[in-house]
Scaffold this motif. Structure first.
Motif, PDB file in Angstrom:
ATOM      1  N   ALA A   1       0.822  -1.218   0.000  1.00  0.00           N
ATOM      2  CA  ALA A   1       0.000   0.000   0.000  1.00  0.00           C
ATOM      3  C   ALA A   1       0.857   1.269   0.000  1.00  0.00           C
ATOM      4  N   ARG A   2       2.163   1.108   0.239  1.00  0.00           N
ATOM      5  CA  ARG A   2       3.083   2.230   0.391  1.00  0.00           C
ATOM      6  C   ARG A   2       2.627   3.214   1.489  1.00  0.00           C
ATOM      7  N   THR A   3       2.518   2.651   2.690  1.00  0.00           N
ATOM      8  CA  THR A   3       2.217   3.478   3.861  1.00  0.00           C
ATOM      9  C   THR A   3       3.096   3.017   5.023  1.00  0.00           C
ATOM     10  N   VAL A   4       3.377   3.939   5.939  1.00  0.00           N
ATOM     11  CA  VAL A   4       3.966   3.538   7.221  1.00  0.00           C
ATOM     12  C   VAL A   4       2.881   3.704   8.274  1.00  0.00           C
TER      13      VAL A   4
ATOM     14  N   PRO B   1       0.931   7.800   3.985  1.00  0.00           N
ATOM     15  CA  PRO B   1       1.318   7.299   2.661  1.00  0.00           C
ATOM     16  C   PRO B   1       2.624   7.915   2.166  1.00  0.00           C
ATOM     17  N   TYR B   2       3.370   7.157   1.382  1.00  0.00           N
ATOM     18  CA  TYR B   2       4.610   7.684   0.802  1.00  0.00           C
ATOM     19  C   TYR B   2       4.715   7.282  -0.662  1.00  0.00           C
ATOM     20  N   ASP B   3       5.434   8.076  -1.417  1.00  0.00           N
ATOM     21  CA  ASP B   3       5.889   7.642  -2.737  1.00  0.00           C
ATOM     22  C   ASP B   3       7.321   7.144  -2.622  1.00  0.00           C
ATOM     23  N   THR B   4       8.121   7.879  -1.843  1.00  0.00           N
ATOM     24  CA  THR B   4       9.472   7.436  -1.512  1.00  0.00           C
ATOM     25  C   THR B   4       9.595   7.415   0.009  1.00  0.00           C
ATOM     26  N   LEU B   5      10.280   6.385   0.513  1.00  0.00           N
ATOM     27  CA  LEU B   5      10.432   6.230   1.963  1.00  0.00           C
ATOM     28  C   LEU B   5      11.916   6.162   2.309  1.00  0.00           C
TER      29      LEU B   5
ATOM     30  N   LYS C   1      12.778  -6.039   9.647  1.00  0.00           N
ATOM     31  CA  LYS C   1      11.536  -6.782   9.917  1.00  0.00           C
ATOM     32  C   LYS C   1      10.349  -6.094   9.262  1.00  0.00           C
ATOM     33  N   TRP C   2      10.299  -4.772   9.361  1.00  0.00           N
ATOM     34  CA  TRP C   2       9.182  -4.049   8.736  1.00  0.00           C
ATOM     35  C   TRP C   2       9.118  -4.358   7.235  1.00  0.00           C
ATOM     36  N   LEU C   3      10.309  -4.446   6.603  1.00  0.00           N
ATOM     37  CA  LEU C   3      10.362  -4.640   5.151  1.00  0.00           C
ATOM     38  C   LEU C   3      10.434  -6.115   4.755  1.00  0.00           C
ATOM     39  N   ASN C   4      10.711  -6.970   5.744  1.00  0.00           N
ATOM     40  CA  ASN C   4      10.908  -8.395   5.481  1.00  0.00           C
ATOM     41  C   ASN C   4      12.025  -8.630   4.458  1.00  0.00           C
TER      42      ASN C   4
END
Lengths: 431, 431
Positions: free
Chosen positions: A93-96, A105-109, A276-279
């Motif tokens: 979903a591209r969100t933190v 929401p983000y486009d770039t993180l 972990k967040w990104l696996n």
């Protein structure tokens, strides 16, 4: 569940998590970019970590090494600062998500979430041997050091008194060396004449390093000099045996027991849970193994920088986990993000430039290694001081820190010798 | 049970409990007396309480208004400093006992144990409306004020956002007036431009005083001026109705409800339990009703001074509970104790000299009343600043405080805007 982003915006949305050296540098270099930047940190302040040990040892006040992030960024009109704790990333979903249940929401993180001290399977040691990563850590350690002298003054049993007057640093990196040297100064110099029963100069300061030498990032002769300088200050240095146990009465290492009431942990860090967040794959201490351009594997829109990432340093191991490296990475990804904004998708591998290593030993000595020149002793100490004042953010803090150091240098007094509120662990741990 | 006093000594043993203005002044004036003095305090630091509100409002750092007691007294060879909490006095055995089970014998005892803020039967209000007496109180209030702005920035519901941006001071004495004025400055000036969603200048600052006017110790025209100056800063002043309820959502007073997330209590104090320890009469707020020479009734060898005692002020009520009064009492009893040491037992009634009253309202106004001259406005503010810098202990702190103030005055920035560790009450109270 609320969305913070104004819905009207169609600009590129950059979310940066973490207001340390890497995150702030990225924001600074994107301050004129045509995008909406949100910087999220769980603290309201940026911390100048290289001087944190000086708060722990009563030299500097907390406000001399920390500044409100939102104030630092107030003039950057494309930047919004949020106080919040991130607990996950939805890469589809591209969100933190924040601990409060918000999604952003983000486009770039950019994940620049740093590291905490870690005990590698011995988390039960933490109450006895606190680490030094936050302002609260520093005031906890300051309270313990100062309280130990107070308790020794009141203790009639000589054996117990000696325990209160024994200070153990675990770990021989820059933090361990700097804390050990400064406690030795505090005991021999600053506290001189303040007590009636004990002689603070009789305090034992012990540094325990599991490896073969202190300051392993430096050359061998510099390590040898640092050890010698510590010993000259009265610090006992034990090398080659890691600590095998920490408990309420002291530590054990190399088959021997050392009774001590104050133990400080500077022997290891663990990255924040970005992997972990990104696996995605992580190294032994939890750092994301990033691509050469500092993106996370499989996610070209996600950058991971600073102490929470690991990347090869040409042929020479990996980029070290120090402030200048994090800052260079912040600058680098800012360039990449700006290039992409105008359609330039060319690969941009990060190249690290090592400017040098610095570490102080007490009030009068330091070691510096700039590759082309190595310095030690008093000149190195002045260079260290100038470099740190130079890198401190903001005119006033440079002045205030310079004034604090000058005062301590001239008078031997330390102004920040305050024992403030106890934490829960402290209550449980101390008699 | 251990006795701290060296058994060899046959000198007169003076025990002073409390290192505030009264206790320190007594020690200072007895530094050359032929006696063994023990100063006991539950904190390691002397606190310059008149500036505590500036720590609570991010103007000054904690170390700028507090100093280690033992360091202040290090040159007085007849003085021993102990960190400890007294929990009783055995007037027959002439010993004081500490919470750790120690007993400390005295020939003469001085109780200068001060006061805490008090809720007069409403102790359950404390989690919602913390008071301001210690460094920890100040950092708690600072954290709450700064966190309220952060939460408002993240809050999508306008009603809830307004609650976060409402700051209520309960009590119209100097502390309430000074905190209200400084929060108004912080919101309108210091935080300007730092936020993206909220306008900090829209914050409501409300002062609620149960009596007919603010600053009741001043003349009526000065009170009227102070109210006007507060209103000019945007503070709403409610007079004549005491607060009848404090809860998690706000306060109630005069039949109305005010929703607010930050409430600060400056409406009353309660003396430390010295009267209970001695089993002697106390006034309404627990202060020992002392004899004219500041001894406790029935105990010529026990003096009680400062905020924990009450004594008639000639024909004009009682001596006020302010720092200069405590200091004068410290000087007075030191003279009495020295006279007695050489056999002079003549009665020495204490006579209070009122030097004046000072209070600031924000960054640009103050009221001063020296009896022979009353000043208000900007000149009074400068006078207030000079007087406080003058009375601060130690060269370095005078410089550091002057530098902080000058910086804030010129730049509007406040350096000590740090949100540090939460306390247990805070965790329980905030959403």
């Amino acid at each position: 569940m609320t969305e913070i982003q104004p819905s009207a915006s169609t600009r590129h949305r950059l979310v940066i998590v973490g207001g340390g050296f890497g995150g702030l540098e990225a924001v600074h270099n994107l301050r004129n970019a045509d995008m909406d930047i949100t910087l999220i940190d769980q603290r309201n302040h940026h911390l100048f970590q290289p001087l944190l040990y000086q708060v722990a040892t009563s030299t500097l006040a907390t406000s001399e090494i920390a500044w409100p992030i939102r104030h630092l960024l107030r003039k950057y009109k494309n930047v919004k600062t949020l106080l919040g704790t991130i607990d996950g990333v939805d890469t589809a979903a591209r969100t933190v998500s924040t601990a409060d249940g918000e999604t952003i929401p983000y486009d770039t993180l950019v994940l620049a979430t740093g590291a905490r001290h870690a005990y590698f399977g011995h988390d039960d040691w933490e109450p006895f041997a606190p680490g030094l990563k936050t302002l609260e850590d520093a005031t906890t350690i300051r309270r313990r050091i100062l309280t130990a002298f107070e308790k020794a003054e009141r203790e009639p049993d000589p054996a117990k008194r000696a325990e209160y007057l024994t200070f153990v640093m675990i770990g021989g990196g820059p933090t361990g060396v700097e804390v050990a040297g400064t406690i030795a100064d505090l005991a021999r110099d600053t506290l001189k004449g303040d007590f009636r029963v004990i002689d603070p100069a009789s305090a034992r300061v012990v540094l325990i390093e599991g490896g073969p030498r202190v300051l392993p990032a430096f050359s061998e002769d510099m390590s040898a000099y640092a050890k010698q300088a510590l010993e000259k200050l009265g610090v006992t240095v034990h090398l080659g045996n890691p600590v095998t146990e920490c408990h309420t009465d002291g530590v054990e290492f190399g088959g021997q027991s050392l009774r001590a009431q104050t133990i400080i942990w500077a022997a290891g860090v663990q990255a924040s849970p970005a992997a972990k967040w990104l696996n995605v794959p992580a190294d032994r201490v939890g750092r994301v193994v990033v691509n050469a351009d500092l993106t996370a594997p499989g996610y070209p829109e996600i950058f991971v920088i600073g102490d929470t990432a690991t990347v090869a340093n040409g042929g020479k191991g990996t980029v070290p986990g120090i402030a200048p490296a994090a800052k260079q990475q912040g600058v680098h990804i800012a360039k990449t993000i700006k290039a992409r904004l105008v359609g330039d998708q060319s690969p941009r591998p990060f190249v690290y430039h090592h400017d040098g290593d610095l570490a102080t030993i007490g009030k009068r000595a330091a070691v510096t290694d700039f590759g082309w020149i190595k310095l030690k002793g008093y000149i190195a100490w002045w260079l260290w001081g100038l470099a740190h004042i130079y890198f401190l953010i903001g005119l006033r803090n440079r002045l205030a820190v310079a004034l604090s150091w000058l005062w301590i240098s001239v008078s031997g007094a330390r102004s920040a010798r305050l024992i403030t509120q106890k934490d829960a662990a402290e209550e449980a741990n101390t008699p």
